[in-house]
Design an enzyme around this catalytic site. Structure first.
Site, PDB file in Angstrom:
ATOM      1  NE  ARG A  44      -1.582   5.525  12.181  1.00  0.00           N
ATOM      2  CZ  ARG A  44      -0.832   5.905  10.826  1.00  0.00           C
ATOM      3  NH1 ARG A  44      -0.571   6.073  10.195  1.00  0.00           N
ATOM      4  NH2 ARG A  44      -1.229   4.924   9.992  1.00  0.00           N
ATOM      5  CE1 TYR A  45      -3.814   7.661  16.917  1.00  0.00           C
ATOM      6  CE2 TYR A  45      -3.066   5.110  16.513  1.00  0.00           C
ATOM      7  CZ  TYR A  45      -4.148   6.144  16.329  1.00  0.00           C
ATOM      8  OH  TYR A  45      -5.188   6.516  15.603  1.00  0.00           O
ATOM      9  NE  ARG A  71      -3.998   3.039  20.849  1.00  0.00           N
ATOM     10  CZ  ARG A  71      -3.802   5.115  20.460  1.00  0.00           C
ATOM     11  NH1 ARG A  71      -2.928   5.458  21.625  1.00  0.00           N
ATOM     12  NH2 ARG A  71      -4.706   5.548  20.423  1.00  0.00           N
ATOM     13  CB  CYS A  85      -8.733 -12.567   5.997  1.00  0.00           C
ATOM     14  SG  CYS A  85      -8.280 -11.232   6.363  1.00  0.00           S
ATOM     15  CB  CYS A  93     -13.361  -7.068   3.286  1.00  0.00           C
ATOM     16  SG  CYS A  93     -13.773  -8.199   5.428  1.00  0.00           S
ATOM     17  CB  CYS A 119      -9.202  -5.065   2.784  1.00  0.00           C
ATOM     18  SG  CYS A 119      -7.857  -5.298   3.969  1.00  0.00           S
ATOM     19  NE  ARG A 139      -3.582  -2.484   7.225  1.00  0.00           N
ATOM     20  CZ  ARG A 139      -4.313  -2.944   8.939  1.00  0.00           C
ATOM     21  NH1 ARG A 139      -4.676  -4.577   9.139  1.00  0.00           N
ATOM     22  NH2 ARG A 139      -3.927  -2.226   9.515  1.00  0.00           N
ATOM     23  CG  ASP A 199      -9.410   2.992   5.664  1.00  0.00           C
ATOM     24  OD1 ASP A 199      -9.741   4.398   6.486  1.00  0.00           O
ATOM     25  OD2 ASP A 199      -9.048   2.553   6.141  1.00  0.00           O
ATOM     26  CG  ASP A 228      -7.224   4.952  10.430  1.00  0.00           C
ATOM     27  OD1 ASP A 228      -6.113   6.236  10.473  1.00  0.00           O
ATOM     28  OD2 ASP A 228      -7.471   3.682  10.412  1.00  0.00           O
ATOM     29  CE  LYS A 285      -7.541   2.741  14.583  1.00  0.00           C
ATOM     30  NZ  LYS A 285      -6.721   2.171  14.501  1.00  0.00           N
TER      31      LYS A 285
HETATM   32  C1  PLP Z   1      -5.965   1.908  14.735  1.00  0.00           C
HETATM   33  C2  PLP Z   1      -4.852   1.523  15.424  1.00  0.00           C
HETATM   34  C3  PLP Z   1      -4.498   1.406  16.689  1.00  0.00           C
HETATM   35  C4  PLP Z   1      -5.374   1.241  18.361  1.00  0.00           C
HETATM   36  O1  PLP Z   1      -5.980   2.593  17.761  1.00  0.00           O
HETATM   37  P1  PLP Z   1      -6.734   2.783  18.601  1.00  0.00           P
HETATM   38  O2  PLP Z   1      -7.745   4.262  19.274  1.00  0.00           O
HETATM   39  O3  PLP Z   1      -5.872   2.152  20.472  1.00  0.00           O
HETATM   40  O4  PLP Z   1      -7.809   1.647  18.889  1.00  0.00           O
HETATM   41  C5  PLP Z   1      -3.472   1.627  16.812  1.00  0.00           C
HETATM   42  N1  PLP Z   1      -2.102   1.289  15.678  1.00  0.00           N
HETATM   43  C6  PLP Z   1      -2.183   2.123  14.755  1.00  0.00           C
HETATM   44  C7  PLP Z   1      -1.350   2.231  13.706  1.00  0.00           C
HETATM   45  C8  PLP Z   1      -4.054   2.439  14.181  1.00  0.00           C
HETATM   46  O5  PLP Z   1      -4.034   2.061  12.460  1.00  0.00           O
END
Ligand code: PLP
Length: 397
Positions: free
Chosen positions: A121-122, A125, A134, A138, A141, A143, A302, A339, A346
């Site tokens: 998404r980002y 990362r 798990c 929870c 959850c 997911r 969420d 989120d 986030k």
């Molecule tokens: C939470 C998350 C991350 C990591 O986010 P940070 O703000 O760097 O902790 C990366 N990818 C996805 C899809 C996430 O939900």
């Protein structure tokens, strides 16, 4: 009488609902996993359920499994139907209702997967889902649509395709392993997974998201820590919501991880009737610091289906952060985030400390309500500069 949840002491709750004969096997995480409470009969043989819980357990069977490790089960207060541990793990009838705002994939993950199990998404990362299981489940959850193996949808994974994607995408410098709970994988599988990721030169940073240190601290063996230590820089984000969860066993397990040089963060979810007060949050974050865990995120819950009884308003979350900021150690304060529903990532939510902003000046309030003004810098004039040059010249040796 049970000690107050606000007491900073780390208390073992064993043997609790188990017999002292079981204590010989207690520290064996495999025994803990084999003896999880996952049927209505087993549950009712240990505690008296309320009607809303009993109906909840019956409804949960084909949505998200119920499963509770003996270690975590012992944190339940059987005298208290509103026990914050019960609310997190024992299904309730309200789960059967889907509020209009709720979604089965609240963070829009399925639509952001370039290969099965990998959410990109980002820009730099990725979230790598490596298992759908798990140690315990929870009820809120995010997911729940794909974990525990009883719902309609299954988590699709293809590790080899994920590795190839990561090798090709040189912009990815950070990989977050999650699931399910990655620490449920065996040491050797995890070792191979981390070795493979570490063989990709552009991946600088790896972290694991896990609730195992809380649900199953017995899993944090010296062998596991020694293996993880080979893959630095490696961070772990744990997930805990209530100070009672930080027992002496949990503190010791977290200590072993910290001693292996693994920086630890915590992610909490703001949950109604569990941790929706400043007092409980403060007790939690203070105990986390004592365990060398830095509170990282506090999530607004969420919009997962069947979670309305566990969600709070955003205003309540903001007022909790206001109750912490300034009143306690800065290191203890997590970033409150939502989120973004549908896939916004986030988004930070903060109390507003800016009372007024005009050109040249900002007006702020502090944690006590005091008002402070902070002006923009006054530009230095040509005349002053010239004057200063003159003075400097006269001091020439
Ligand atoms: C939470 C998350 C991350 C990591 O986010 P940070 O703000 O760097 O902790 C990366 N990818 C996805 C899809 C996430 O939900």
């Amino acid at each position: 009488m049970r000690p107050s949840d606000l007491d900073p002491a780390f208390i073992s709750h064993a043997p609790g609902y188990w017999s002292s004969d079981d204590m010989e096997k207690w520290d064996d995480y495999r025994w803990q996993l084999r003896n999880r409470v996952n049927t209505l009969t087993d549950l009712e043989s240990r505690i008296h359920l309320t009607d809303v819980e009993r109906a909840g357990v019956l409804l949960a069977g084909n949505k998200l499994a119920m499963s509770i490790t003996p270690h975590f089960f012992n944190l339940i207060d059987k005298e208290d139907p509103d026990c914050p541990i019960r609310r997190q793990l024992i299904p309730r009838i309200e789960e059967g209702w889907t509020a209009p705002e709720e979604l089965s994939d609240p963070c829009g993950e399925d639509s952001h997967m370039p290969v099965p199990g990998l959410v990109h998404r980002y820009p730099d990362r990725v979230l790598f889902l490596v298992t759908d299981r798990c140690a315990s489940y929870c009820r809120y959850c995010t997911r729940s649509r794909v974990v525990s193996g009883v719902g309609e949808q299954h988590l699709e994974m293809n590790w080899e395709a994920a590795f190839q994607y990561l090798e090709k995408h040189t912009e990815v410098r950070d990989v977050l392993l999650s699931g399910g709970d990655p620490l449920l994988l065996t040491d050797s599988i995890l070792d191979r997974l981390l070795t493979r990721l570490r063989s990709i030169p552009h991946i600088q940073f790896v972290r694991i998201g896990s609730r195992i240190p809380i649900f199953l601290p017995q899993r944090i063996t010296p062998e596991l820590c020694a293996m993880l230590k080979k893959h630095h820089p490696l961070f772990i984000s744990i997930h805990t919501n209530h100070p009672r969860e930080l027992t002496s066993e949990v503190r010791d397990g977290l200590g072993r991880l910290a001693d292996a040089g693994i920086p630890l963060g915590n992610q909490s979810v703001l949950l109604r009737g569990v941790n929706d007060s400043v007092e409980v949050q403060k007790a939690l974050v203070h105990k986390l610091l004592m365990c060398r865990v830095r509170p990282y995120y506090l999530y607004q819950c969420d919009l997962i289906t069947g979670s309305s009884h566990l969600r709070t308003s955003v205003a309540e979350g903001v007022s909790i952060i206001e109750g912490l900021r300034g009143h306690t150690t800065g290191y203890a304060i997590p970033q409150y985030v939502i989120d973004g529903p549908g896939g916004g990532g986030k988004i930070p939510i903060n109390p507003n400390y800016v009372v007024d902003a005009t050109p040249g000046k900002i007006t702020l309030r502090n944690y006590e309500g005091g008002i402070f003004e902070y002006p923009d810098p006054t530009p230095i004039s040509e005349a002053t500069l010239e004057d200063l040059h003159h003075q400097a010249l006269h001091r020439c040796p």
